[in-house]
Design a protein around this motif. Structure first.
Motif, PDB file in Angstrom:
ATOM      1  N   SER A   9       8.181   3.731   2.443  1.00 21.96           N
ATOM      2  CA  SER A   9       8.905   4.817   3.100  1.00 21.96           C
ATOM      3  C   SER A   9       9.964   5.391   2.156  1.00 21.96           C
ATOM      4  O   SER A   9      10.369   4.724   1.194  1.00 21.96           O
ATOM      5  CB  SER A   9       9.586   4.307   4.377  1.00 21.96           C
ATOM      6  OG  SER A   9      10.607   3.370   4.053  1.00 21.96           O
ATOM      7  N   PRO A  10      10.431   6.611   2.434  1.00 28.10           N
ATOM      8  CA  PRO A  10      11.522   7.169   1.617  1.00 28.10           C
ATOM      9  C   PRO A  10      12.757   6.282   1.589  1.00 28.10           C
ATOM     10  O   PRO A  10      13.433   6.178   0.564  1.00 28.10           O
ATOM     11  CB  PRO A  10      11.804   8.519   2.291  1.00 28.10           C
ATOM     12  CG  PRO A  10      10.510   8.895   2.943  1.00 28.10           C
ATOM     13  CD  PRO A  10       9.912   7.602   3.399  1.00 28.10           C
ATOM     14  N   SER A  11      13.057   5.631   2.698  1.00 33.49           N
ATOM     15  CA  SER A  11      14.230   4.748   2.731  1.00 33.49           C
ATOM     16  C   SER A  11      14.049   3.561   1.790  1.00 33.49           C
ATOM     17  O   SER A  11      15.012   3.079   1.195  1.00 33.49           O
ATOM     18  CB  SER A  11      14.492   4.263   4.165  1.00 33.49           C
ATOM     19  OG  SER A  11      13.361   3.554   4.659  1.00 33.49           O
ATOM     20  N   ASP A  12      12.806   3.088   1.645  1.00 34.63           N
ATOM     21  CA  ASP A  12      12.548   1.995   0.702  1.00 34.63           C
ATOM     22  C   ASP A  12      12.835   2.444  -0.732  1.00 34.63           C
ATOM     23  O   ASP A  12      13.426   1.704  -1.525  1.00 34.63           O
ATOM     24  CB  ASP A  12      11.088   1.529   0.810  1.00 34.63           C
ATOM     25  CG  ASP A  12      10.770   0.892   2.150  1.00 34.63           C
ATOM     26  OD1 ASP A  12      11.681   0.281   2.739  1.00 34.63           O
ATOM     27  OD2 ASP A  12       9.616   1.015   2.602  1.00 34.63           O
ATOM     28  N   LEU A  13      12.398   3.650  -1.053  1.00 40.70           N
ATOM     29  CA  LEU A  13      12.637   4.173  -2.392  1.00 40.70           C
ATOM     30  C   LEU A  13      14.121   4.349  -2.663  1.00 40.70           C
ATOM     31  O   LEU A  13      14.615   4.012  -3.745  1.00 40.70           O
ATOM     32  CB  LEU A  13      11.919   5.518  -2.560  1.00 40.70           C
ATOM     33  CG  LEU A  13      10.393   5.498  -2.449  1.00 40.70           C
ATOM     34  CD1 LEU A  13       9.850   6.919  -2.468  1.00 40.70           C
ATOM     35  CD2 LEU A  13       9.776   4.679  -3.574  1.00 40.70           C
ATOM     36  N   ILE A  14      14.832   4.877  -1.663  1.00 40.68           N
ATOM     37  CA  ILE A  14      16.284   5.092  -1.811  1.00 40.68           C
ATOM     38  C   ILE A  14      17.011   3.761  -1.984  1.00 40.68           C
ATOM     39  O   ILE A  14      17.914   3.627  -2.814  1.00 40.68           O
ATOM     40  CB  ILE A  14      16.823   5.866  -0.597  1.00 40.68           C
ATOM     41  CG1 ILE A  14      16.250   7.291  -0.584  1.00 40.68           C
ATOM     42  CG2 ILE A  14      18.349   5.909  -0.612  1.00 40.68           C
ATOM     43  CD1 ILE A  14      16.538   8.041   0.696  1.00 40.68           C
ATOM     44  N   ARG A  15      16.595   2.760  -1.221  1.00 49.86           N
ATOM     45  CA  ARG A  15      17.245   1.446  -1.316  1.00 49.86           C
ATOM     46  C   ARG A  15      17.000   0.821  -2.683  1.00 49.86           C
ATOM     47  O   ARG A  15      17.920   0.270  -3.298  1.00 49.86           O
ATOM     48  CB  ARG A  15      16.717   0.536  -0.204  1.00 49.86           C
ATOM     49  CG  ARG A  15      17.376  -0.838  -0.192  1.00 49.86           C
ATOM     50  CD  ARG A  15      16.959  -1.661   1.008  1.00 49.86           C
ATOM     51  NE  ARG A  15      15.518  -1.868   1.055  1.00 49.86           N
ATOM     52  CZ  ARG A  15      14.699  -1.254   1.895  1.00 49.86           C
ATOM     53  NH1 ARG A  15      15.177  -0.372   2.765  1.00 49.86           N
ATOM     54  NH2 ARG A  15      13.398  -1.497   1.875  1.00 49.86           N
ATOM     55  N   GLU A  16      15.775   0.929  -3.190  1.00 47.47           N
ATOM     56  CA  GLU A  16      15.460   0.344  -4.503  1.00 47.47           C
ATOM     57  C   GLU A  16      16.171   1.096  -5.621  1.00 47.47           C
ATOM     58  O   GLU A  16      16.627   0.495  -6.594  1.00 47.47           O
ATOM     59  CB  GLU A  16      13.944   0.371  -4.725  1.00 47.47           C
ATOM     60  CG  GLU A  16      13.482  -0.247  -6.019  1.00 47.47           C
ATOM     61  CD  GLU A  16      13.720  -1.750  -6.075  1.00 47.47           C
ATOM     62  OE1 GLU A  16      13.832  -2.278  -7.203  1.00 47.47           O
ATOM     63  OE2 GLU A  16      13.794  -2.399  -5.002  1.00 47.47           O
ATOM     64  N   HIS A  27       0.845  -1.181   0.000  1.00 45.87           N
ATOM     65  CA  HIS A  27       0.000   0.000   0.000  1.00 45.87           C
ATOM     66  C   HIS A  27       0.888   1.241   0.000  1.00 45.87           C
ATOM     67  O   HIS A  27       2.033   1.198   0.472  1.00 45.87           O
ATOM     68  CB  HIS A  27      -0.906   0.006   1.235  1.00 45.87           C
ATOM     69  CG  HIS A  27      -1.923  -1.097   1.229  1.00 45.87           C
ATOM     70  ND1 HIS A  27      -2.948  -1.155   0.316  1.00 45.87           N
ATOM     71  CD2 HIS A  27      -2.060  -2.193   2.031  1.00 45.87           C
ATOM     72  CE1 HIS A  27      -3.687  -2.235   0.549  1.00 45.87           C
ATOM     73  NE2 HIS A  27      -3.160  -2.890   1.582  1.00 45.87           N
ATOM     74  N   LEU A  28       0.355   2.334  -0.513  1.00 45.66           N
ATOM     75  CA  LEU A  28       1.161   3.545  -0.661  1.00 45.66           C
ATOM     76  C   LEU A  28       1.721   4.010   0.669  1.00 45.66           C
ATOM     77  O   LEU A  28       2.871   4.453   0.753  1.00 45.66           O
ATOM     78  CB  LEU A  28       0.321   4.654  -1.307  1.00 45.66           C
ATOM     79  CG  LEU A  28       1.059   5.924  -1.730  1.00 45.66           C
ATOM     80  CD1 LEU A  28       2.137   5.599  -2.759  1.00 45.66           C
ATOM     81  CD2 LEU A  28       0.075   6.947  -2.302  1.00 45.66           C
ATOM     82  N   TRP A  29       0.926   3.913   1.732  1.00 47.48           N
ATOM     83  CA  TRP A  29       1.381   4.382   3.047  1.00 47.48           C
ATOM     84  C   TRP A  29       2.424   3.460   3.684  1.00 47.48           C
ATOM     85  O   TRP A  29       3.038   3.816   4.672  1.00 47.48           O
ATOM     86  CB  TRP A  29       0.189   4.545   3.993  1.00 47.48           C
ATOM     87  CG  TRP A  29      -0.620   3.300   4.178  1.00 47.48           C
ATOM     88  CD1 TRP A  29      -0.383   2.279   5.055  1.00 47.48           C
ATOM     89  CD2 TRP A  29      -1.796   2.940   3.450  1.00 47.48           C
ATOM     90  NE1 TRP A  29      -1.327   1.296   4.934  1.00 47.48           N
ATOM     91  CE2 TRP A  29      -2.220   1.682   3.965  1.00 47.48           C
ATOM     92  CE3 TRP A  29      -2.540   3.541   2.444  1.00 47.48           C
ATOM     93  CZ2 TRP A  29      -3.355   1.024   3.470  1.00 47.48           C
ATOM     94  CZ3 TRP A  29      -3.662   2.896   1.970  1.00 47.48           C
ATOM     95  CH2 TRP A  29      -4.062   1.661   2.473  1.00 47.48           C
ATOM     96  N   GLU A  30       2.623   2.295   3.096  1.00 43.70           N
ATOM     97  CA  GLU A  30       3.628   1.365   3.609  1.00 43.70           C
ATOM     98  C   GLU A  30       5.001   1.595   2.981  1.00 43.70           C
ATOM     99  O   GLU A  30       5.986   0.990   3.417  1.00 43.70           O
ATOM    100  CB  GLU A  30       3.199  -0.082   3.338  1.00 43.70           C
ATOM    101  CG  GLU A  30       1.932  -0.498   4.064  1.00 43.70           C
ATOM    102  CD  GLU A  30       1.478  -1.900   3.695  1.00 43.70           C
ATOM    103  OE1 GLU A  30       0.891  -2.573   4.559  1.00 43.70           O
ATOM    104  OE2 GLU A  30       1.732  -2.321   2.540  1.00 43.70           O
TER     105      GLU A  30
END
Length: 399
Positions: free
Chosen positions: A83-90, A78-81
């Motif tokens: 986090s910015p750190s997830d985006l940075i890691r990917e 879900h969108l609220w799940e």
């Protein structure tokens, strides 16, 4: 399928509402242009899915595959799940997260047809920004020239549509720049044809919107935001007839923009290439500067439909030069600094130059041509024939 249908509805309704105040032929043309592009996108999407099994082409366009995979990686969340750190890691870094994040949003809002939804929304962004530019041109130059500008950018230079197909980011960058250009020219005055730019409150809102658009550009292509901020800074010093409050607002946008960028990982990319010193030193690379304006040759395009508008562009360059120098004093505003620095950064520094990186120059070039035509028309309309003076002069000659 519902999100796609809603996006299509917005695609027609919003640009049509923005064209309020234009003549009927203009409003009908907007709907027809958008409709034809939408049909092409739908046909291309269906053919691509049939050929590859997924809605992107699996060829040399590795960026498109990376963006697709980035969005798909978060499709089960879900969108609220997320986090910015997830985006940075990917992503593998903090810089240039903007366009991958748009792909993520497409998978979130329309999981059944994410790339089709994204392409339609990108087309919507483009025509909203183009509509903003047309309104600015209409108020400053007249409806006829605004119509010409809309058709040239929206139809003749249609290679922007190619990036809707390819799921690349250049059409979004161009759209954001056109929005910045429309708002900045409305506030600062472009081409020396000054008209009422609204109240101070409207100016504040416009500069807040410009700051937001610049932030979006920064998340996609950092150096272009830096170029625009530098152009605003140069215009702050050299610009004519800029009110004090607009200078203060402009200074605020520049200061905040650079403050935000210097704290970003992407700023290291600028430093790695030598920073401002490398840009000014690149002025000696005359071949690179020439290349950024004219390359490639039409027959060097891998796709024939890209060569057609590029040929029109090359044929129009002499007209652009005439328009710039014929109205030189008024053309020396923030946009000319954008052209100069883009030429230096892209043409003189980057070895992997692509013509798509100069596309922000196109609305600038077109604005110079439209302004020159408006000035010429304005001068012609002020020349009133006086028969008494004409015959008096004739009598003196033959007396």
């Amino acid at each position: 399928m519902a999100p796609v249908l809603v996006a299509i509805l917005f695609l027609f309704v919003i640009p049509f509402l923005m064209s309020r105040g234009f003549s009927g032929i203009f409003r009908v043309s907007v709907v027809m242009v958008i409709g034809i592009k939408l049909i092409l996108i739908l046909m291309f999407h269906a053919q691509t899915v049939k050929t590859y099994g997924i809605p992107i082409q699996l060829d040399a366009s590795v960026d498109a595959k990376k963006y697709y995979d980035f969005g798909e990686a978060f499709s089960q969340y879900h969108l609220w799940e997320i986090s910015p750190s997830d985006l940075i890691r990917e992503r593998g870094g903090k810089s240039h997260l903007g366009y991958p994040y748009l792909n993520t949003l497409a998978f979130q809002f329309c999981p059944d047809h994410p790339i089709l939804f994204l392409r339609i929304m990108k087309l919507l962004f483009f025509h909203v920004a183009l509509g903003m530019l047309a309104v600015t041109w209409r108020d400053k130059l007249g409806e006829r020239l605004a119509y010409v500008g809309y058709m040239i950018l929206g139809v003749v230079m249609y290679q922007f549509l190619y990036y809707h197909f390819r799921n690349l980011k250049d059409d979004v960058i161009l759209s954001l720049f056109m929005a910045v250009m429309a708002l900045a020219d409305r506030t600062l005055g472009a081409g020396g044809i000054e008209k009422n730019s609204g109240t101070h409150q409207q100016a504040v809102l416009r500069w807040l919107a410009i700051g937001l658009f610049l932030w979006f550009i920064w998340t996609i292509r950092l150096y272009l935001t830096a170029i625009i901020l530098c152009a605003f800074g140069a215009n702050l010093v050299t610009g004519r007839n800029i009110k004090l409050i607009y200078r203060a607002l402009l200074m605020g946008v520049i200061g905040v923009g650079f403050l935000v960028m210097t704290g970003a990982e992407g700023w290291r990319m600028v430093e790695m290439r030598g920073g401002a010193g490398a840009v000014t030193g690149a002025a000696g690379n005359l071949y690179g500067l020439f290349k950024v304006f004219v390359s490639p040759l039409p027959w060097q395009h891998g796709n024939w439909f890209l060569a057609i508008p590029h040929t029109f562009y090359l044929l129009g360059l002499p007209i652009v030069a005439w328009a710039f120098f014929s109205n030189l004093r008024n053309n020396l505003d923030w946009k000319v600094y954008v052209v100069i620095v883009v030429a230096l950064v892209v043409g003189a520094l980057m070895e992997d130059f692509e013509p798509r990186k100069r596309y922000v120059m196109y609305p600038i070039f077109l604005s110079w041509v439209l302004t020159a035509l408006a000035k010429r028309r304005e001068a012609a309309s002020t020349e009133v024939f006086d028969p008494n003076a004409y015959f008096a002069q004739a009598r003196n000659i033959y007396a």
